[in-house]
Scaffold this motif. Sequence first.
Motif, PDB file in Angstrom:
ATOM      1  N   GLN A 159       0.859  -1.190   0.000  1.00 32.56           N
ATOM      2  CA  GLN A 159       0.000   0.000   0.000  1.00 32.56           C
ATOM      3  C   GLN A 159       0.890   1.233   0.000  1.00 32.56           C
ATOM      4  OE1 GLN A 159      -1.996   0.428   3.720  1.00 32.56           O
ATOM      5  NE2 GLN A 159      -3.113   2.282   3.152  1.00 32.56           N
ATOM      6  N   THR A 160       0.527   2.242  -0.786  1.00 33.91           N
ATOM      7  CA  THR A 160       1.303   3.479  -0.843  1.00 33.91           C
ATOM      8  C   THR A 160       0.995   4.365   0.358  1.00 33.91           C
ATOM      9  OG1 THR A 160       1.338   3.462  -3.260  1.00 33.91           O
ATOM     10  CG2 THR A 160       1.794   5.554  -2.183  1.00 33.91           C
ATOM     11  N   LEU A 161       2.041   4.805   1.052  1.00 35.76           N
ATOM     12  CA  LEU A 161       1.904   5.799   2.117  1.00 35.76           C
ATOM     13  C   LEU A 161       2.379   7.164   1.639  1.00 35.76           C
ATOM     14  CD1 LEU A 161       3.184   3.796   5.231  1.00 35.76           C
ATOM     15  CD2 LEU A 161       0.831   4.094   4.422  1.00 35.76           C
ATOM     16  N   VAL A 162       3.539   7.185   1.011  1.00 30.23           N
ATOM     17  CA  VAL A 162       4.102   8.416   0.433  1.00 30.23           C
ATOM     18  C   VAL A 162       4.733   8.026  -0.896  1.00 30.23           C
ATOM     19  CG1 VAL A 162       5.814  10.263   0.676  1.00 30.23           C
ATOM     20  CG2 VAL A 162       4.623   9.405   2.714  1.00 30.23           C
ATOM     21  N   ASN A 163       4.518   8.856  -1.925  1.00 30.31           N
ATOM     22  CA  ASN A 163       5.135   8.594  -3.222  1.00 30.31           C
ATOM     23  C   ASN A 163       5.197   9.916  -3.966  1.00 30.31           C
ATOM     24  OD1 ASN A 163       6.245   7.198  -5.399  1.00 30.31           O
ATOM     25  ND2 ASN A 163       4.252   6.690  -6.271  1.00 30.31           N
ATOM     26  N   GLU A 164       6.347  10.575  -3.901  1.00 34.95           N
ATOM     27  CA  GLU A 164       6.435  11.911  -4.460  1.00 34.95           C
ATOM     28  C   GLU A 164       7.792  12.158  -5.102  1.00 34.95           C
ATOM     29  OE1 GLU A 164       5.608  14.276  -1.043  1.00 34.95           O
ATOM     30  OE2 GLU A 164       7.579  13.980  -0.143  1.00 34.95           O
ATOM     31  N   TYR A 165       7.773  13.046  -6.088  1.00 35.76           N
ATOM     32  CA  TYR A 165       9.021  13.485  -6.692  1.00 35.76           C
ATOM     33  C   TYR A 165       9.707  14.476  -5.759  1.00 35.76           C
ATOM     34  CZ  TYR A 165       7.266  11.663 -11.164  1.00 35.76           C
ATOM     35  OH  TYR A 165       6.789  10.855 -12.160  1.00 35.76           O
ATOM     36  N   VAL A 166      11.007  14.384  -5.681  1.00 39.06           N
ATOM     37  CA  VAL A 166      11.814  15.406  -5.017  1.00 39.06           C
ATOM     38  C   VAL A 166      12.614  16.105  -6.108  1.00 39.06           C
ATOM     39  CG1 VAL A 166      13.674  15.868  -3.384  1.00 39.06           C
ATOM     40  CG2 VAL A 166      11.948  14.141  -2.850  1.00 39.06           C
ATOM     41  N   LEU A 167      12.303  17.359  -6.329  1.00 35.50           N
ATOM     42  CA  LEU A 167      12.967  18.160  -7.352  1.00 35.50           C
ATOM     43  C   LEU A 167      13.960  19.083  -6.671  1.00 35.50           C
ATOM     44  CD1 LEU A 167       9.852  19.219  -9.479  1.00 35.50           C
ATOM     45  CD2 LEU A 167      11.180  17.114  -9.621  1.00 35.50           C
ATOM     46  N   ARG A 168      15.159  19.115  -7.214  1.00 37.23           N
ATOM     47  CA  ARG A 168      16.137  20.027  -6.649  1.00 37.23           C
ATOM     48  C   ARG A 168      17.134  20.417  -7.731  1.00 37.23           C
ATOM     49  NH1 ARG A 168      19.714  16.045  -2.695  1.00 37.23           N
ATOM     50  NH2 ARG A 168      21.333  15.500  -4.203  1.00 37.23           N
ATOM     51  N   GLU A 169      17.877  21.455  -7.467  1.00 39.98           N
ATOM     52  CA  GLU A 169      18.927  21.882  -8.380  1.00 39.98           C
ATOM     53  C   GLU A 169      20.258  21.804  -7.651  1.00 39.98           C
ATOM     54  OE1 GLU A 169      17.090  25.730  -9.168  1.00 39.98           O
ATOM     55  OE2 GLU A 169      17.057  25.200 -11.296  1.00 39.98           O
ATOM     56  N   THR A 170      21.267  21.343  -8.350  1.00 42.40           N
ATOM     57  CA  THR A 170      22.608  21.363  -7.773  1.00 42.40           C
ATOM     58  C   THR A 170      23.479  22.244  -8.637  1.00 42.40           C
ATOM     59  OG1 THR A 170      23.328  19.395  -9.007  1.00 42.40           O
ATOM     60  CG2 THR A 170      22.370  19.044  -6.832  1.00 42.40           C
ATOM     61  N   VAL A 171      24.379  22.942  -7.986  1.00 43.74           N
ATOM     62  CA  VAL A 171      25.262  23.839  -8.718  1.00 43.74           C
ATOM     63  C   VAL A 171      26.702  23.403  -8.505  1.00 43.74           C
ATOM     64  CG1 VAL A 171      25.333  25.495  -6.788  1.00 43.74           C
ATOM     65  CG2 VAL A 171      25.935  26.239  -9.104  1.00 43.74           C
TER      66      VAL A 171
END
Length: 293
Positions: free
Chosen positions: A260-272
């Motif tokens: 069962q899904t509890l959390v399922n999300e994209y994590v978007l970030r930028e690295t420099v």
Amino acid sequence: MAAVNGECDPATESSSSSSSPAVFNQSACDSARTLSEEERERLENDPVLVSDFKQQKLELDAQKNWDLFYKRNSTNFFKDRHWDHPRVSGAEGLQRGEFETQKLVMLEAGCGVGNCIFPLLEEDLNIFIYACDFSPRAVEFVKQNSLYCPERCLAFQCDLTKDDLLATVPEESLDVATLIFVLSAIHPDKMQKALENIYKILKPGGIVLFRDYGLYDHAMLRFKSGSKLGENFYVRQDGTRSFFFSREHLASLFHQAGFQTLVNEYVLRETVNKKEGLCVPRVFLQSKFRKTE
């Protein structure tokens, strides 16, 4: 089997970077990253797949290629992952009050050389960790670590797609299993088997903590023509492979295995990379799935 992107991993998971990338603008969301027109054209104009013969050889040589990766990099490639602590709340960890007084039993699947295991053992005395990896060399590095203690940790070699975890881990004995940059390295046709294997050793209500490469991550766009194995599936120059997940596809895989899904999300970030003057978009999937009661 912690994975790396392209020839090396620009995800700042690596300790081998010479320029110390900084992270900013991190956010979690339900939708995938939006591609630029140039990026979309680049993906759409690369229909050429690696030949069936080479794909079969890559599958046969998968363990050897990961063993060679650890031979080249020893224990120096990845940073220790202190953020993986399973008693921390949020998508990166787990907060369940009953674990405060009882021993937490967990599996680190694809343990690599122990960058998650040993920080956990140092931070939490009330824990026992099973640790497995596809690469025999990686498992030996774990066992040679001065912090390795058989009373608190059991490391073993395992192919999650065909070896029975029940041969080492008792049925329904785990509170938590982690899949941190592991499933992406497995052939898509065999991912389901790996999840079913883990399902058998989790207690009812047990949790899988997942973090891996998301669809349209910068690493996916860096692959040159001739690296594509299938939809969202690529081979690196060293013969190791990487799959890039959409949240819908990942949820489907886990649901078919009984989770069962509890959390399922994209994590978007930028690295420099200040030295190179580069700013790149990173996309990860960070999720929690529960074995149904």
